[in-house]
Design a protein around this motif. Sequence first.
Motif, mmCIF file in Angstrom:
data_model
loop_
_atom_site.group_PDB
_atom_site.id
_atom_site.type_symbol
_atom_site.label_atom_id
_atom_site.label_comp_id
_atom_site.label_asym_id
_atom_site.label_seq_id
_atom_site.Cartn_x
_atom_site.Cartn_y
_atom_site.Cartn_z
ATOM 1 N N SER A 165 7.175 -6.498 -38.798
ATOM 2 C CA SER A 165 7.613 -7.849 -39.117
ATOM 3 C C SER A 165 9.362 -7.931 -39.260
ATOM 4 C CB SER A 165 6.980 -8.524 -40.414
ATOM 5 O OG SER A 165 7.304 -9.734 -40.758
ATOM 6 N N VAL A 166 9.753 -8.812 -38.505
ATOM 7 C CA VAL A 166 11.262 -9.205 -38.368
ATOM 8 C C VAL A 166 11.532 -10.381 -38.452
ATOM 9 C CG1 VAL A 166 11.477 -6.835 -37.022
ATOM 10 C CG2 VAL A 166 11.244 -9.168 -35.880
ATOM 11 N N ASP A 167 13.109 -10.592 -38.567
ATOM 12 C CA ASP A 167 13.494 -11.933 -39.045
ATOM 13 C C ASP A 167 14.661 -12.281 -38.156
ATOM 14 O OD1 ASP A 167 11.462 -12.886 -41.259
ATOM 15 O OD2 ASP A 167 12.439 -11.219 -42.014
ATOM 16 N N SER A 168 14.818 -11.357 -37.016
ATOM 17 C CA SER A 168 16.008 -11.551 -36.046
ATOM 18 C C SER A 168 15.725 -10.776 -34.882
ATOM 19 C CB SER A 168 17.256 -11.422 -36.989
ATOM 20 O OG SER A 168 17.392 -9.930 -36.876
ATOM 21 N N ILE A 169 16.523 -10.999 -34.066
ATOM 22 C CA ILE A 169 16.488 -10.403 -32.799
ATOM 23 C C ILE A 169 17.255 -8.995 -32.923
ATOM 24 C CG2 ILE A 169 17.597 -10.197 -30.464
ATOM 25 C CD1 ILE A 169 17.031 -13.096 -30.073
ATOM 26 N N PRO A 187 13.265 -19.304 -36.928
ATOM 27 C CA PRO A 187 13.586 -20.503 -37.868
ATOM 28 C C PRO A 187 13.438 -22.078 -37.057
ATOM 29 C CG PRO A 187 15.269 -18.859 -38.134
ATOM 30 C CD PRO A 187 14.442 -18.414 -36.939
ATOM 31 N N VAL A 188 12.849 -23.120 -37.659
ATOM 32 C CA VAL A 188 12.624 -24.058 -36.981
ATOM 33 C C VAL A 188 14.023 -24.813 -36.408
ATOM 34 C CG1 VAL A 188 11.908 -26.439 -37.506
ATOM 35 C CG2 VAL A 188 10.762 -24.722 -38.575
ATOM 36 N N GLY A 189 15.197 -24.649 -37.109
ATOM 37 C CA GLY A 189 16.319 -25.048 -36.434
ATOM 38 C C GLY A 189 16.742 -24.326 -35.194
ATOM 39 N N ASP A 190 16.421 -23.043 -34.980
ATOM 40 C CA ASP A 190 16.677 -22.395 -33.689
ATOM 41 C C ASP A 190 15.801 -22.951 -32.713
ATOM 42 O OD1 ASP A 190 18.582 -21.068 -35.224
ATOM 43 O OD2 ASP A 190 17.909 -19.022 -34.814
ATOM 44 N N TYR A 191 14.412 -23.002 -32.888
ATOM 45 C CA TYR A 191 13.498 -23.389 -32.053
ATOM 46 C C TYR A 191 13.900 -24.771 -31.509
ATOM 47 C CZ TYR A 191 9.059 -25.239 -30.097
ATOM 48 O OH TYR A 191 8.026 -25.827 -29.351
ATOM 49 N N LYS A 192 14.266 -25.657 -32.350
ATOM 50 C CA LYS A 192 14.618 -27.193 -31.918
ATOM 51 C C LYS A 192 15.932 -26.795 -30.998
ATOM 52 C CE LYS A 192 12.284 -29.699 -35.698
ATOM 53 N NZ LYS A 192 12.446 -30.609 -36.531
ATOM 54 N N ALA A 193 16.694 -26.002 -31.367
ATOM 55 C CA ALA A 193 18.233 -25.897 -30.770
ATOM 56 C C ALA A 193 18.037 -25.006 -29.419
ATOM 57 C CB ALA A 193 19.154 -25.554 -31.798
ATOM 58 N N GLY A 194 16.793 -24.643 -29.102
ATOM 59 C CA GLY A 194 16.912 -23.633 -28.168
ATOM 60 C C GLY A 194 17.486 -22.246 -28.295
ATOM 61 N N ARG A 195 17.759 -21.692 -29.452
ATOM 62 C CA ARG A 195 18.477 -20.627 -29.674
ATOM 63 C C ARG A 195 17.481 -19.490 -30.080
ATOM 64 N NH1 ARG A 195 21.562 -24.003 -33.073
ATOM 65 N NH2 ARG A 195 20.232 -23.143 -34.776
ATOM 66 N N ASN A 196 17.759 -18.181 -29.773
ATOM 67 C CA ASN A 196 17.100 -17.043 -30.219
ATOM 68 C C ASN A 196 15.529 -16.965 -29.954
ATOM 69 O OD1 ASN A 196 19.181 -15.800 -31.279
ATOM 70 N ND2 ASN A 196 18.850 -17.072 -33.130
ATOM 71 N N LEU A 197 15.291 -17.633 -28.407
ATOM 72 C CA LEU A 197 13.801 -18.014 -28.109
ATOM 73 C C LEU A 197 13.255 -16.694 -27.618
ATOM 74 C CD1 LEU A 197 14.304 -21.215 -26.296
ATOM 75 C CD2 LEU A 197 13.630 -20.848 -28.754
ATOM 76 N N PRO A 198 11.904 -16.444 -27.499
ATOM 77 C CA PRO A 198 11.444 -15.301 -27.053
ATOM 78 C C PRO A 198 12.171 -14.593 -25.845
ATOM 79 C CG PRO A 198 9.727 -16.893 -27.388
ATOM 80 C CD PRO A 198 10.999 -17.445 -27.570
ATOM 81 N N ILE A 199 12.266 -13.316 -25.841
ATOM 82 C CA ILE A 199 13.078 -12.619 -24.762
ATOM 83 C C ILE A 199 12.156 -12.330 -23.538
ATOM 84 C CG2 ILE A 199 14.336 -10.382 -24.268
ATOM 85 C CD1 ILE A 199 15.362 -10.392 -27.049
ATOM 86 N N ARG A 247 9.150 -23.801 -44.373
ATOM 87 C CA ARG A 247 9.523 -23.497 -43.059
ATOM 88 C C ARG A 247 10.813 -24.091 -42.869
ATOM 89 N NH1 ARG A 247 5.551 -27.036 -43.191
ATOM 90 N NH2 ARG A 247 5.536 -29.237 -42.194
ATOM 91 N N TYR A 248 11.199 -25.093 -43.456
ATOM 92 C CA TYR A 248 12.651 -25.778 -43.091
ATOM 93 C C TYR A 248 13.572 -25.002 -43.957
ATOM 94 C CZ TYR A 248 10.193 -29.380 -40.615
ATOM 95 O OH TYR A 248 9.286 -29.861 -39.741
ATOM 96 N N GLN A 249 13.351 -24.187 -44.744
ATOM 97 C CA GLN A 249 14.338 -23.353 -45.544
ATOM 98 C C GLN A 249 14.857 -21.948 -45.073
ATOM 99 O OE1 GLN A 249 13.207 -22.980 -49.836
ATOM 100 N NE2 GLN A 249 11.891 -24.678 -49.604
ATOM 101 N N ILE A 250 14.082 -21.801 -43.812
ATOM 102 C CA ILE A 250 14.306 -20.334 -43.186
ATOM 103 C C ILE A 250 15.376 -20.505 -42.433
ATOM 104 C CG2 ILE A 250 13.250 -18.411 -41.829
ATOM 105 C CD1 ILE A 250 10.393 -19.265 -43.073
ATOM 106 N N VAL A 251 16.278 -19.584 -42.501
ATOM 107 C CA VAL A 251 17.563 -19.521 -41.774
ATOM 108 C C VAL A 251 17.774 -18.134 -41.154
ATOM 109 C CG1 VAL A 251 18.592 -21.605 -42.943
ATOM 110 C CG2 VAL A 251 19.207 -19.244 -43.526
#
Length: 251
Positions: A165-169, A187-199, A247-251
């Motif tokens: 279980s990991v929390d970053s790339i 994080p929800v924010g990354d998903y909405k911004a298109g960041r750090n999506l599945p490699i 979920r919205y607190q996870i960064v």
Amino acid sequence: MILWQGTSKIDGVSPIVLVGILKSSNKKTGNMVQTYIIRRDIDPLEASKTGKDYAICGDCKHRGDATSDSDRKTAANRTCYVALFQGPRHVYRSYKAGKYKTVRFTDLSAIGKGRKIRIGTYGDPAAVPPRVWLRLLSLSVGTTGYTHQWDTSDLSAATQYCMASVDSIKEAAKAWNSDYRTFRVLPVGDYKAGRNLPIKGQEVYCPATPEGGDKSSCVECLLCFGAGGAKRGNVKSVVAVAHGPARYQIV
């Protein structure tokens, strides 16, 4: 039923219990055997608030921070998706009321026979001795499980049956270097911004989530069966957008 009782392998001193719930109506997971790892001596909410949940959660950052704030019932900054006042507290109270029968170690394989098992519905499976899990899983037909203790040498045996279980790339890459497949929280924010999506070629969205198309349930998918094989690339690691109350607190 009580599948095992003993001392936490994470802190080496705290009394914990492994409880199995044989039927589940959880829509995401499906009807898997659910397993709860809780302290035997402290209500899950109190354990969270005081930091004594370390015995069953280890160094998972989603535990939050111990607090003496009288207005809080759980840890401050807690971002775990598990709602403690639901499943964990109900299991704890039923356990303390003597409502669960105890299963002998030799009978664990019969409990898991022909079933699909969710390893650690709450609590990190690394807190429980591997021999207990291996006995329970010996005749099962599928599992899912996750551990944050994959990078701790004396607890990493849980990767036999748990995803790392990991929390970053960055954390994921470290695990892949050890040939561990990962379950990464996005994080929800990354998903909405298109960041750090599945490699591409390495990760896929969990198919039991909206971002994965709600194409399956855990009991049908079973992609999260264990951490081995990351370097082969034929079985992918998994990404899920943060969910649950915080979920919205996870960064």
